[in-house]
Motif scaffolding. Structure first.
Motif, PDB file in Angstrom:
ATOM      1  N   PRO A 333      35.311 -12.676   2.156  1.00 11.97           N
ATOM      2  CA  PRO A 333      35.864 -11.484   1.496  1.00 11.97           C
ATOM      3  C   PRO A 333      34.760 -10.529   1.041  1.00 11.97           C
ATOM      4  CG  PRO A 333      36.070 -13.418   0.073  1.00 11.97           C
ATOM      5  CD  PRO A 333      35.579 -13.913   1.411  1.00 11.97           C
ATOM      6  N   GLU A 334      34.887  -9.264   1.456  1.00 13.31           N
ATOM      7  CA  GLU A 334      33.879  -8.250   1.120  1.00 13.31           C
ATOM      8  C   GLU A 334      34.476  -7.246   0.129  1.00 13.31           C
ATOM      9  OE1 GLU A 334      30.551  -7.955   2.638  1.00 13.31           O
ATOM     10  OE2 GLU A 334      30.758  -8.668   4.677  1.00 13.31           O
ATOM     11  N   TRP A 335      34.530  -5.977   0.494  1.00  9.37           N
ATOM     12  CA  TRP A 335      34.984  -4.965  -0.476  1.00  9.37           C
ATOM     13  C   TRP A 335      36.487  -5.085  -0.755  1.00  9.37           C
ATOM     14  CZ3 TRP A 335      32.619   0.447  -1.035  1.00  9.37           C
ATOM     15  CH2 TRP A 335      31.244   0.432  -0.775  1.00  9.37           C
ATOM     16  N   PRO A 413      34.640  -5.472   9.571  1.00 11.13           N
ATOM     17  CA  PRO A 413      34.874  -4.509   8.491  1.00 11.13           C
ATOM     18  C   PRO A 413      34.283  -5.048   7.195  1.00 11.13           C
ATOM     19  CG  PRO A 413      36.916  -5.683   9.010  1.00 11.13           C
ATOM     20  CD  PRO A 413      35.904  -6.048  10.060  1.00 11.13           C
ATOM     21  N   ASP A 414      33.642  -4.188   6.440  1.00  8.72           N
ATOM     22  CA  ASP A 414      32.953  -4.601   5.211  1.00  8.72           C
ATOM     23  C   ASP A 414      33.332  -3.620   4.099  1.00  8.72           C
ATOM     24  OD1 ASP A 414      31.090  -5.070   3.189  1.00  8.72           O
ATOM     25  OD2 ASP A 414      29.474  -5.573   4.549  1.00  8.72           O
ATOM     26  N   GLY A 415      32.833  -2.391   4.146  1.00 10.91           N
ATOM     27  CA  GLY A 415      33.230  -1.398   3.150  1.00 10.91           C
ATOM     28  C   GLY A 415      34.677  -0.972   3.366  1.00 10.91           C
ATOM     29  N   THR A 428      31.772  -0.626   8.835  1.00 10.84           N
ATOM     30  CA  THR A 428      31.532  -1.920   9.475  1.00 10.84           C
ATOM     31  C   THR A 428      30.084  -2.382   9.310  1.00 10.84           C
ATOM     32  OG1 THR A 428      30.943  -1.127  11.702  1.00 10.84           O
ATOM     33  CG2 THR A 428      33.302  -1.353  11.186  1.00 10.84           C
ATOM     34  N   ASP A 429      29.943  -3.710   9.298  1.00  4.64           N
ATOM     35  CA  ASP A 429      28.647  -4.365   9.151  1.00  4.64           C
ATOM     36  C   ASP A 429      28.565  -5.515  10.143  1.00  4.64           C
ATOM     37  OD1 ASP A 429      26.260  -5.488   8.376  1.00  4.64           O
ATOM     38  OD2 ASP A 429      27.060  -6.372   6.535  1.00  4.64           O
ATOM     39  N   ILE A 430      28.399  -5.152  11.415  1.00  8.80           N
ATOM     40  CA  ILE A 430      28.119  -6.173  12.434  1.00  8.80           C
ATOM     41  C   ILE A 430      26.647  -6.524  12.275  1.00  8.80           C
ATOM     42  CG2 ILE A 430      28.123  -6.704  14.899  1.00  8.80           C
ATOM     43  CD1 ILE A 430      29.874  -4.061  15.172  1.00  8.80           C
TER      44      ILE A 430
HETATM   45 CA    CA Z   1      28.509  -7.500   5.182  1.00 12.01          CA
END
Ligand code: CA
Ligand code: FEO
Ligand code: CA
Ligand code: CA
Length: 497
Positions: A333-335, A413-415, A428-430
């Motif tokens: 789990p990110e943002w 997907p991150d933010g 995104t944060d690949i």
């Molecule tokens: Ca990340």
């Protein structure tokens, strides 16, 4: 790269992540022309902050110590005043009294159930707690302060002491003798887990910063728990503050803190709304319902007979407390983002494997990630039951038929951020170990990017694409929505694809 640690302390830090804009001056117009940009610095790239002649390795001598000091100075938070000029261009205000760096070496305070004098936090070597590290995403409060979050702090610690063995607490948080390879412990005993083991327990918290008071001490708000905090998204219901936070590790959990009284009343009494409330952890059922389980000493499994001494112990060992109450393991789990008009909540699950529960998209492995949307009972964020659904599946339909063919290809997907009109922005944060790589089935997705989703239809459109090797993270607009700030983290970081 040849600049010194002292130089770096006077400069913006490295690898911008979370980002907020605080308007200066009243009104939408004035507030959109002048404000404070506040940004987190997640980590430093040794190959970029040191000159090629010095090399990136840390040596156990004065040069190594200077390199550690420079890395620490590149971490933390930057506050910088910016203004929009009549021609529409933005510039920073070089002599602003608000401009400030908070680094890995800045004195910090502790508040809430875990005090700086707790037996697991005191250090003879470093009596005054210092700094904040690995500040990934962020939050901001209704009373105008900024929240910086400490994510992968475990990676900075290590030891050359062959007799060192991780305690169960250290093991649960991923502390190892080698760390992430930064090697700071080789020059600085502060980061040696054998010599200075309690330093670890000073990290993993949410840090509140009063950006309008440049002389103020950052405060670690321990009631929000000790995890690898991705962010700290603040909303409110019935006057009480609610803070959502993901613990970004495969198989870890989603948390929320609920204030125990209206935040205005607490502040009127000189109390911090972030010190008085209850931390909860999420349990997602397969049928689309869910509950928030309180992490309160003496309740459920969190008793003295189960080895939990008191509330401070429950919080220092937040992950183990969440294990004990039976929370749902998630795919990183990110943002978290809240639509303030509808009270829908979005959380990005960036990627993962194992735990193929429906909330983890049912995909195992889940290399592309997805976004879950949930709604608290009656839209009240203080309640303890909710309903959830998978809002979007990320991925490449070439490799995964479940991904809609008409959707722009994106992964990890991150933010996530919901703007004033309800658009859902996705960043995104690949990682560079997957970006553009065919063997990771990421060759069709290309570089990291930012997209917008329609919350009603789920339609997604691409908004921008970043340069190779970067991550896109951190987004905010001015109140008039005429300027959007976006962070482009680590462009040019080493990648062979
Ligand atoms: Ca990340
Ligand atoms: Fe720093 Fe979880 O991204
Ligand atoms: Ca992130
Ligand atoms: Ca990052």
């Amino acid at each position: 790269g040849s600049n010194s640690a002292a130089d770096q302390e006077q400069q913006v830090g490295f690898n911008h992540d979370g980002l907020h804009y605080f308007p200066l001056g009243h009104g939408r117009g004035r507030g959109s022309r002048r404000g404070l940009l506040v940004l987190n610095h997640e980590y430093t790239d040794a190959s970029q902050i040191y000159s090629a002649a010095l090399g990136s390795a840390i040596t156990p001598d004065a040069l190594g110590m200077e390199k550690v000091a420079k890395a620490l100075a590149g971490h933390g938070v930057t506050v910088v005043e910016v203004r929009r000029m009549p021609d529409g261009e933005w510039e920073y205000v070089i002599d602003s009294p608000y401009n400030r760096r908070i680094t890995g070496s800045t004195p910090v305070a502790f508040s809430g159930p875990v005090s700086a004098s707790h037996l697991l936090l005191v250090s003879a070597l470093v009596p005054q707690p210092l700094g904040t590290l690995n500040n990934c995403a962020h939050g901001h409060t209704p009373w105008g302060t900024y929240l910086a979050c400490e994510e992968n702090w475990n990676g900075y610690f290590g030891t050359s002491d062959g007799s060192w063995v991780a305690t169960p607490l250290q093991a649960r948080y991923g502390v190892t003798a080698g760390g992430f390879g930064y090697g700071w412990h080789l020059a600085s005993a502060r980061f040696d887990v054998a010599q200075n083991p309690n330093e670890l327990n000073r990290f993993g918290w949410v840090v509140e910063i009063d950006t309008l008071q440049p002389g103020s001490t950052p405060v670690k708000r321990t009631a929000l728990g000790c995890i690898k905090h991705e962010g700290a998204t603040v909303t409110q219901s019935r006057g009480r503050v609610v803070v959502y936070s993901g613990d970004d590790e495969n198989g870890d959990y989603l948390y929320k803190f609920v204030g125990n009284a209206p935040w205005r009343a607490l502040r009127d009494d000189g109390l911090s709304p972030l010190d008085h409330g209850t931390l909860h952890v999420a349990k997602f059922e397969a049928d689309g319902t869910g509950t928030w389980l309180p992490l309160v000493h003496g309740q459920s499994a969190l008793t003295a007979e189960n080895g939990f001494a008191d509330q401070a112990d429950v919080l220092i060992r937040t992950r183990m407390s969440a294990d004990a109450v039976g929370a749902t393991r998630l795919h990183r789990p990110e943002w978290v983002a809240v639509n303030e008009r509808t009270d829908d909540v979005y959380v990005t699950l960036t990627n993962g494997s194992g735990n193929s529960a429906p909330v983890n998209s049912g995909r195992d492995p889940n290399p592309y990630g997805h976004i879950v949307r949930f709604r608290e009972e009656a839209g009240d964020h203080t309640r303890t039951s909710f309903q959830w659904e998978v809002f979007l599946l990320a991925g490449d339909p070439t490799y995964d038929a479940a991904v809609p063919a008409e959707q722009p290809k994106f992964g990890s997907p991150d933010g996530v951020w919901v703007d004033l009109e309800g658009r859902v922005w996705i960043q995104t944060d690949i990682s560079n170990s997957s970006q553009n790589r065919p063997e990771r089935q990421y060759d069709g997705i290309k570089n990291n990017q930012m997209l917008a989703a329609d919350p009603r239809t789920g339609e997604v459109r691409r908004f921008l694409t970043g340069p190779r090797g970067c991550e896109i993270t951190g987004v905010v607009t001015t109140p008039d929505q005429r300027t959007m700030f976006v962070n482009v983290q680590h462009p040019g970081e080493s990648t062979t694809f």
